[in-house]
Design a protein around this motif. Sequence first.
Motif, PDB file in Angstrom:
ATOM      1  N   ARG A  60       4.491  -7.982  -0.896  1.00 33.84           N
ATOM      2  CA  ARG A  60       4.562  -8.402  -2.201  1.00 33.84           C
ATOM      3  C   ARG A  60       6.117  -7.989  -2.485  1.00 33.84           C
ATOM      4  O   ARG A  60       6.749  -8.878  -3.169  1.00 33.84           O
ATOM      5  CB  ARG A  60       3.706  -7.653  -3.064  1.00 33.84           C
ATOM      6  CG  ARG A  60       2.413  -8.004  -3.029  1.00 33.84           C
ATOM      7  CD  ARG A  60       1.542  -7.570  -3.889  1.00 33.84           C
ATOM      8  NE  ARG A  60       0.102  -7.981  -4.154  1.00 33.84           N
ATOM      9  CZ  ARG A  60      -0.807  -7.328  -4.667  1.00 33.84           C
ATOM     10  NH1 ARG A  60      -0.682  -6.105  -5.270  1.00 33.84           N
ATOM     11  NH2 ARG A  60      -2.035  -7.940  -4.612  1.00 33.84           N
ATOM     12  N   VAL A 111      -2.925  -1.584   3.203  1.00 31.95           N
ATOM     13  CA  VAL A 111      -2.216  -1.502   1.951  1.00 31.95           C
ATOM     14  C   VAL A 111      -1.010  -1.307   1.674  1.00 31.95           C
ATOM     15  O   VAL A 111      -0.218  -2.146   0.823  1.00 31.95           O
ATOM     16  CB  VAL A 111      -2.937  -0.189   1.062  1.00 31.95           C
ATOM     17  CG1 VAL A 111      -2.338  -0.108  -0.186  1.00 31.95           C
ATOM     18  CG2 VAL A 111      -4.700  -0.397   0.762  1.00 31.95           C
ATOM     19  N   VAL A 169       0.451  -5.023   2.538  1.00 29.83           N
ATOM     20  CA  VAL A 169       0.238  -5.941   1.161  1.00 29.83           C
ATOM     21  C   VAL A 169       1.218  -5.613   0.409  1.00 29.83           C
ATOM     22  O   VAL A 169       1.968  -6.500  -0.166  1.00 29.83           O
ATOM     23  CB  VAL A 169      -1.227  -5.735   0.856  1.00 29.83           C
ATOM     24  CG1 VAL A 169      -1.166  -6.198  -0.613  1.00 29.83           C
ATOM     25  CG2 VAL A 169      -1.971  -6.232   1.583  1.00 29.83           C
ATOM     26  N   GLY A 170       1.528  -4.121   0.305  1.00 29.41           N
ATOM     27  CA  GLY A 170       2.673  -3.780  -0.833  1.00 29.41           C
ATOM     28  C   GLY A 170       4.068  -4.188  -0.163  1.00 29.41           C
ATOM     29  O   GLY A 170       4.986  -4.510  -1.088  1.00 29.41           O
ATOM     30  N   THR A 193      -5.758  -3.586  -3.591  1.00 22.36           N
ATOM     31  CA  THR A 193      -4.613  -4.166  -4.140  1.00 22.36           C
ATOM     32  C   THR A 193      -4.405  -5.322  -5.028  1.00 22.36           C
ATOM     33  O   THR A 193      -3.750  -5.488  -6.082  1.00 22.36           O
ATOM     34  CB  THR A 193      -3.600  -4.477  -2.886  1.00 22.36           C
ATOM     35  OG1 THR A 193      -4.293  -5.614  -2.476  1.00 22.36           O
ATOM     36  CG2 THR A 193      -3.490  -3.446  -2.093  1.00 22.36           C
ATOM     37  N   ARG A 194      -5.540  -5.825  -5.078  1.00 23.44           N
ATOM     38  CA  ARG A 194      -5.843  -7.018  -6.065  1.00 23.44           C
ATOM     39  C   ARG A 194      -7.060  -7.466  -6.607  1.00 23.44           C
ATOM     40  O   ARG A 194      -7.360  -8.349  -7.280  1.00 23.44           O
ATOM     41  CB  ARG A 194      -5.213  -8.374  -5.443  1.00 23.44           C
ATOM     42  CG  ARG A 194      -5.831  -8.917  -4.059  1.00 23.44           C
ATOM     43  CD  ARG A 194      -5.088  -9.920  -3.501  1.00 23.44           C
ATOM     44  NE  ARG A 194      -5.635 -11.087  -3.861  1.00 23.44           N
ATOM     45  CZ  ARG A 194      -5.407 -12.547  -3.632  1.00 23.44           C
ATOM     46  NH1 ARG A 194      -4.581 -12.323  -2.387  1.00 23.44           N
ATOM     47  NH2 ARG A 194      -6.038 -13.363  -3.691  1.00 23.44           N
ATOM     48  N   ALA A 212      -8.558  -3.567   1.746  1.00 29.17           N
ATOM     49  CA  ALA A 212      -7.076  -3.595   1.385  1.00 29.17           C
ATOM     50  C   ALA A 212      -6.967  -4.632   0.154  1.00 29.17           C
ATOM     51  O   ALA A 212      -6.296  -4.158  -0.756  1.00 29.17           O
ATOM     52  CB  ALA A 212      -5.961  -3.878   2.556  1.00 29.17           C
TER      53      ALA A 212
END
Length: 87
Positions: free
Chosen positions: A81, A74, A77-78, A27-28, A23
Amino acid sequence: MEHNTLGYWVWFLFIGGVIGWVAGIITRGRGFGILGDIVIGIVGATLGGWIANVLGISIGSSFGMFLMAVIGAVVLVGLTRFVVRHA
């Protein structure tokens, strides 16, 4: 494998770490560190299972479970953020 064995918990933490790391890559471009990857992987897997249940998606294979766990991580995490940016 029984849930109360050391091997089960080591495997559980390892898979959680792999899910969190994947993930993080998605994502990063990198992971979140070993503890961060494990936490994100475990919570994300739970979230992915919940999402699959709500959408009525049947997960019949190990790969399907892994995929939903990564999707959940994912999404986690989104969401994290989004909340941090708008707090």
